[in-house]
Design a protein around this motif. Sequence first.
Motif, PDB file in Angstrom:
ATOM      1  N   LEU A 139       0.825  -1.203   0.000  1.00 27.89           N
ATOM      2  CA  LEU A 139       0.000   0.000   0.000  1.00 27.89           C
ATOM      3  C   LEU A 139       0.862   1.258   0.000  1.00 27.89           C
ATOM      4  O   LEU A 139       0.515   2.263  -0.634  1.00 27.89           O
ATOM      5  CB  LEU A 139      -0.950  -0.006   1.196  1.00 27.89           C
ATOM      6  N   HIS A 140       1.978   1.212   0.720  1.00 24.78           N
ATOM      7  CA  HIS A 140       2.902   2.347   0.676  1.00 24.78           C
ATOM      8  C   HIS A 140       3.479   2.501  -0.730  1.00 24.78           C
ATOM      9  O   HIS A 140       3.547   3.619  -1.269  1.00 24.78           O
ATOM     10  CB  HIS A 140       4.044   2.147   1.677  1.00 24.78           C
ATOM     11  N   GLU A 141       3.868   1.382  -1.341  1.00 25.44           N
ATOM     12  CA  GLU A 141       4.450   1.433  -2.680  1.00 25.44           C
ATOM     13  C   GLU A 141       3.411   1.811  -3.721  1.00 25.44           C
ATOM     14  O   GLU A 141       3.726   2.453  -4.727  1.00 25.44           O
ATOM     15  CB  GLU A 141       5.104   0.095  -3.027  1.00 25.44           C
ATOM     16  N   ARG A 142       2.159   1.425  -3.492  1.00 25.49           N
ATOM     17  CA  ARG A 142       1.075   1.839  -4.395  1.00 25.49           C
ATOM     18  C   ARG A 142       0.982   3.359  -4.429  1.00 25.49           C
ATOM     19  O   ARG A 142       0.913   3.979  -5.501  1.00 25.49           O
ATOM     20  CB  ARG A 142      -0.257   1.243  -3.922  1.00 25.49           C
ATOM     21  N   ALA A 143       0.979   3.970  -3.246  1.00 21.28           N
ATOM     22  CA  ALA A 143       0.902   5.426  -3.163  1.00 21.28           C
ATOM     23  C   ALA A 143       2.109   6.071  -3.841  1.00 21.28           C
ATOM     24  O   ALA A 143       1.981   7.080  -4.552  1.00 21.28           O
ATOM     25  CB  ALA A 143       0.814   5.860  -1.695  1.00 21.28           C
ATOM     26  N   ASN A 144       3.269   5.472  -3.655  1.00 21.75           N
ATOM     27  CA  ASN A 144       4.488   6.026  -4.254  1.00 21.75           C
ATOM     28  C   ASN A 144       4.425   5.974  -5.779  1.00 21.75           C
ATOM     29  O   ASN A 144       4.756   6.942  -6.466  1.00 21.75           O
ATOM     30  CB  ASN A 144       5.713   5.256  -3.753  1.00 21.75           C
ATOM     31  N   LEU A 145       3.980   4.840  -6.319  1.00 19.89           N
ATOM     32  CA  LEU A 145       3.900   4.696  -7.775  1.00 19.89           C
ATOM     33  C   LEU A 145       2.896   5.663  -8.388  1.00 19.89           C
ATOM     34  O   LEU A 145       3.082   6.151  -9.511  1.00 19.89           O
ATOM     35  CB  LEU A 145       3.511   3.256  -8.132  1.00 19.89           C
ATOM     36  N   LEU A 146       1.819   5.937  -7.672  1.00 27.13           N
ATOM     37  CA  LEU A 146       0.829   6.873  -8.188  1.00 27.13           C
ATOM     38  C   LEU A 146       1.355   8.303  -8.195  1.00 27.13           C
ATOM     39  O   LEU A 146       0.919   9.133  -8.996  1.00 27.13           O
ATOM     40  CB  LEU A 146      -0.454   6.793  -7.352  1.00 27.13           C
ATOM     41  N   ARG A 147       2.315   8.591  -7.309  1.00 31.03           N
ATOM     42  CA  ARG A 147       2.857   9.952  -7.225  1.00 31.03           C
ATOM     43  C   ARG A 147       4.018  10.191  -8.188  1.00 31.03           C
ATOM     44  O   ARG A 147       4.146  11.275  -8.742  1.00 31.03           O
ATOM     45  CB  ARG A 147       3.335  10.234  -5.794  1.00 31.03           C
ATOM     46  N   ILE A 148       4.875   9.191  -8.363  1.00 36.41           N
ATOM     47  CA  ILE A 148       6.146   9.445  -9.057  1.00 36.41           C
ATOM     48  C   ILE A 148       6.020   9.466 -10.575  1.00 36.41           C
ATOM     49  O   ILE A 148       6.945   9.919 -11.259  1.00 36.41           O
ATOM     50  CB  ILE A 148       7.220   8.412  -8.650  1.00 36.41           C
ATOM     51  N   ALA A 149       4.919   9.000 -11.118  1.00 36.06           N
ATOM     52  CA  ALA A 149       4.713   9.047 -12.567  1.00 36.06           C
ATOM     53  C   ALA A 149       3.245   9.369 -12.836  1.00 36.06           C
ATOM     54  O   ALA A 149       2.490   8.527 -13.321  1.00 36.06           O
ATOM     55  CB  ALA A 149       5.108   7.726 -13.219  1.00 36.06           C
ATOM     56  N   PRO A 150       2.815  10.595 -12.527  1.00 34.36           N
ATOM     57  CA  PRO A 150       1.383  10.926 -12.634  1.00 34.36           C
ATOM     58  C   PRO A 150       0.857  10.826 -14.057  1.00 34.36           C
ATOM     59  O   PRO A 150      -0.351  10.651 -14.259  1.00 34.36           O
ATOM     60  CB  PRO A 150       1.319  12.367 -12.105  1.00 34.36           C
ATOM     61  N   HIS A 151       1.739  10.943 -15.049  1.00 32.56           N
ATOM     62  CA  HIS A 151       1.293  10.826 -16.446  1.00 32.56           C
ATOM     63  C   HIS A 151       1.045   9.378 -16.851  1.00 32.56           C
ATOM     64  O   HIS A 151       0.316   9.120 -17.820  1.00 32.56           O
ATOM     65  CB  HIS A 151       2.321  11.454 -17.390  1.00 32.56           C
TER      66      HIS A 151
END
Length: 722
Positions: A139-151
């Motif tokens: 869940l932490h990594e999910r949030a990170n992936l959604l933030r680091i490549a918003p496009h």
Amino acid sequence: MAQRLLHWSKNNYGKILGVVGTGGACLWFLAGRQMSMEPPGGPVPAWTQNPLPSRQVQLKTMENTQEFDVLVIGGGATGCGVALDAVTRGFKTALVEKYDFSSGTSSRSTKLIHGGVRYLQKAIMGLDYEQYKLVKEALHERANLLRIAPHLSGPLPIMLPVYTYWQVPYYWAGIKAYDLVAGSQCVKPSYVLSKRNALEKFPMLKRDKLKAAIVYYDGQHNDARMNLAIGLTAARQGACVANHTEVLKLLKRTDPKTGEEKLCGATVRDNMTGKVFDVHAKAVINSTGPFTDGIRKMNNEEEKNICQPSAGVHIMLPDYYSPDSMGLLDPATSDGRVIFFLPWAGLTIAGTTDSPTDVTHHPAPREEDIQFILKEIKNYLGKEVHVRRGDVQAAWSGIRPLVTDPNSKNTQSISRNHVVEVSKTGLVTIAGGKWTTYRSMAVDAVDAAVKHCGLVEKSPSGTDGMLLDGGYQWTPNHFIKLAQDYGLETDVAKHLSNTYGDQAEHVAKIAQVTGKRWPVVGKRLVEDFPYIEAEVKYAIYEYACTVVDVLARRTRLAFLNVDAAEQALPQILNLMQRYLGWSKDRTEQEREAAMQFLSVEMGKGAKEGLQSKGISLNAIDVEKYKHRFNMVDKERKGFITTVDIQRLLKDLNLGLDDDTLLDMLNEVDLNKNGKVELDEFLELMSNVTAGDVATNRLATLLKIGELQQKQAISVDRSGGGV
């Protein structure tokens, strides 16, 4: 039973009140809490302006560097993540990949960024703390992936239809627990829908017995592009990366202090030129997914296998199978497997299966898995949606690298988490896990290399929260600037923006002028898809070396529609031949390799096999289709040619160019003799009737012609209308 339950409730009133109160307080605390989708502010890092070194420069640097700190084997999500993590710590880093970046499992996922609802259920029901930690980390990594490549990524609501009343609170509690574990990193709070509202959101759902639905949120992304973005980010920061570069053997030296053999690099071959050279490194990290054991045995042939590969098949269906902004989860299929049903790239993706398989470089989707997915879909969709085999536009298989933990006493148990192993020679192996947790896997792998290979980091890992290539200056309205400044069609501008992020202007600048009033630039590779010719040239800049690299991973055309990919193939071949200076022989080799890839790995061969099952029409249908055929074959030749079709088009006041006419004929011409014979046409209509073929241009044209003939009103008996 009811009396006993009532008696128990009275005696345990305090406990019930406590549980309900605690749960209510938790839900109240969680209400409205969700992660921010806003990208972090601050200055744009200098590395974003670094040009990408060409592949030739990367290979030359790799060959001439005396010693790297880290050599990564494998260019999937985890391998590229390891390279990025290592370079942020100040390590001199190299990465080699036998095929292309994301050519294996990382491009063949369900496209979800998820924490693992199923794992949380197992954690709760089995009181399994390890499963809970897995979900918490994901869940932490999910949030990170959604933030680091918003496009490249975004939230996706997923509906869980409920068909019995007692399951509503059961599933609702489980999904709310998912939100609760996510805490402030909850994408968006889940909610319950009535039957009416569920059908409004997902009108294709079967109405019978539907009681309610629960909607929760996970993330979705373009997996192959995300993988490439991680690799490009590492390259811009100084990592030396090379695809189509194969490890032939591992290099070892004797440690003068201990007398033990230690790894010191690898002998590699550039598969594009055949050149062989050595790459020396203090640490070698094996991140090859399903091929983990191959590298481990290259290091020590007596190693026992730890990878237990499992095949997952996905299929692509037309967009009308699902809403464009709502997915579906079937948590309990007929054999217990879970199937997702999700909108993706303007179409619908359905899968996955989970079957034991052998490790192969060219996994192919099995027809029985495709049929299983279609069968399960039928159970959830309304009667008006006819689920047909012919609607499958592409199908592929990915190999999930499940592993047994070699460090565990119970070596038979499969680890759902990732595993880090360090051999006696110092080979660091990172295996298992899933797409969402690629970054934490990379951190653990580099940590192990620091601990066991004598590396001294200059700074701690910097990947948590680091925006990837293309993400720093991107906004959801970025596509508007592309459309306005370059005269691109809106869907093309959106595609470029959502694929390349703030680097999309580089593609727009090299786009070919169309000569039309609109669009000004951007000649498409194939109709109905937003991919343009300029992307082929840009793909080469981003290390694409083969036609399959472009068809499957720089664009996603092969994964979306194999027929469209085959249609785009000649133009891509011409462009790559021009830009890369290929000979005629090399161009033909690329064409054959691409056709083989589409046939075997993207399901085209399986689809064509279904179209040659013979004729299974009843007598009435046979006569109907014979009449339709004879309507065009006026001379009763027993076959149709392009001349016959042109005559029909003229009668219908329609016009098609010669190339389109020939394509239309070839779709039905099974024996490839330049004409469509009656048996071929009846076989086509048999397959259309069975659902093995969804639509066909010639069959549709003949049907239109027949309908127009029926609708023509004779005026002979009225005296010619006088």
